[in-house]
Scaffold this active site. Structure first.
Site, PDB file in Angstrom:
ATOM      1  CD  GLU A  42      -3.449  -8.289   5.273  1.00 26.51           C
ATOM      2  OE1 GLU A  42      -3.276  -7.641   5.469  1.00 26.51           O
ATOM      3  OE2 GLU A  42      -3.011  -9.296   4.041  1.00 26.51           O
ATOM      4  NE  ARG A  57       1.483  -4.910   3.370  1.00 24.97           N
ATOM      5  CZ  ARG A  57       0.646  -3.824   4.083  1.00 24.97           C
ATOM      6  NH1 ARG A  57      -0.089  -4.846   4.560  1.00 24.97           N
ATOM      7  NH2 ARG A  57       0.442  -2.595   3.857  1.00 24.97           N
ATOM      8  CG  HIS A 111      -1.995  -1.092   0.652  1.00 29.10           C
ATOM      9  ND1 HIS A 111      -2.345  -1.318   0.123  1.00 29.10           N
ATOM     10  CD2 HIS A 111      -2.087  -2.346   2.020  1.00 29.10           C
ATOM     11  CE1 HIS A 111      -3.906  -2.171   0.537  1.00 29.10           C
ATOM     12  NE2 HIS A 111      -3.462  -2.739   1.177  1.00 29.10           N
TER      13      HIS A 111
HETATM   14  C1  3PY Z   1      -4.316  -5.189   7.780  1.00 28.75           C
HETATM   15  O1  3PY Z   1      -4.618  -4.796   8.605  1.00 28.75           O
HETATM   16  O2  3PY Z   1      -4.967  -5.202   6.562  1.00 28.75           O
HETATM   17  C2  3PY Z   1      -2.652  -4.540   7.290  1.00 28.75           C
HETATM   18  O3  3PY Z   1      -2.419  -5.462   6.213  1.00 28.75           O
HETATM   19  C3  3PY Z   1      -1.979  -3.904   8.218  1.00 28.75           C
HETATM   20  O4  3PY Z   1      -1.214  -3.314   7.141  1.00 28.75           O
HETATM   21 MG    MG Z   2      -4.582  -5.955   4.543  1.00 27.23          MG
END
Ligand code: 3PY
Ligand code: MG
Length: 258
Positions: free
Chosen positions: A147, A71, A46
């Protein structure tokens, strides 16, 4: 090979504080990495920059004591390997949903016979030292991001992958996939899932890192046993400090010039 400073932090039973760079600037990276962070992560998912800028940011970080990490934007072998060759000592890979995703990620991180990383360590040799290739596999950290709802369904399969060093929790995407929105504080469902991830990772001897929206949440995560916390990114910190400054001056009254 130059040791990975994060191992010394954890050997001393401490948590690591990680910075997160989204601003594409070697100077900004240098300013942050000169603060007493244990690691600094260059965010190619990002962050507002690409490989050429990531390279100079890694160069700036590696002139300090902070461990240079990245990342990547996707679980793609050539991308992971290029950033390792640039001297990253840790790779955080987003959106790892299955055991197969995680195994492919770890293979990209490691030289044969364990993995399929191609030889050509370029800056890895300059930062790591002449014996880089012999020790890179045990020095460079592989972090799989948990995530998504799919990752939670496959949690035990992911955290038990051999050669994986850590799980990095992304609370924002977790909230998006579980609740359809991001809340601060996080919803009880997301909080419960975070607790599950920490327990599963530690039961499998994996480190746990997490992105935190503020210091209060980071403190809670440290108290829950997280091994590495990131508190906001560079852009967020600049915005927060600048807003506070502007607010501070709002009530100032200029005495009219005579
Ligand atoms: C998230 O919280 O989804 C992230 O990728 C943090 O950078
Ligand atoms: Mg994320």
């Amino acid at each position: 090979m130059r040791p990975n400073g994060l191992h010394s932090v954890w050997d001393a039973d401490k948590y690591a504080l990680n910075a997160w760079l989204s601003i594409g600037s070697s100077y900004s990276a240098e300013v942050i990495a000169n603060l007493p962070y244990d690691a600094v992560t260059v965010d190619l998912q990002h962050g507002m920059f690409d490989f050429d800028t990531a390279l100079v940011m890694l160069q700036a970080i590696s002139a300090t004591n902070a461990v240079p990490m990245v990342r990547v934007s996707h679980n793609t072998g050539w991308m992971i390997q290029k950033l390792l060759d640039m001297g990253a000592y840790g790779v955080i890979c987003p959106m790892i949903d299955t055991r197969a995703d995680c195994e492919a990620f770890v293979r990209s991180m490691r030289y044969p016979p364990t993995g399929d990383r191609s030889f050509g360590p370029s800056r890895g040799l300059l930062y790591g030292g002449g014996d880089y290739a012999a020790h890179a596999d045990e020095t460079v950290l592989a972090w799989a991001m948990i995530e998504t709802e799919a990752a939670i369904e496959n949690l035990n399969d992911i955290v038990s992958v051999d050669g994986l060093d850590g799980i990095y929790i992304g609370p924002s995407d977790l909230s998006m996939t579980l609740d359809g929105k991001i809340t601060n504080p996080l919803s009880p469902r997301v909080t419960e899932v975070i607790d599950l991830v920490i327990a599963a990772a530690h039961a499998n001897k994996k480190r746990v890192g997490i992105f935190c929206p503020d210091a209060k949440f980071a403190r809670e995560m440290i108290e829950k046993g997280c091994d590495l916390v990131t508190v906001m990114n560079d852009a967020g910190l600049v915005r927060q400090a600048t807003s506070a400054l502007i607010k501070d001056l709002e009530s100032a009254k200029r005495v009219a010039a005579r």
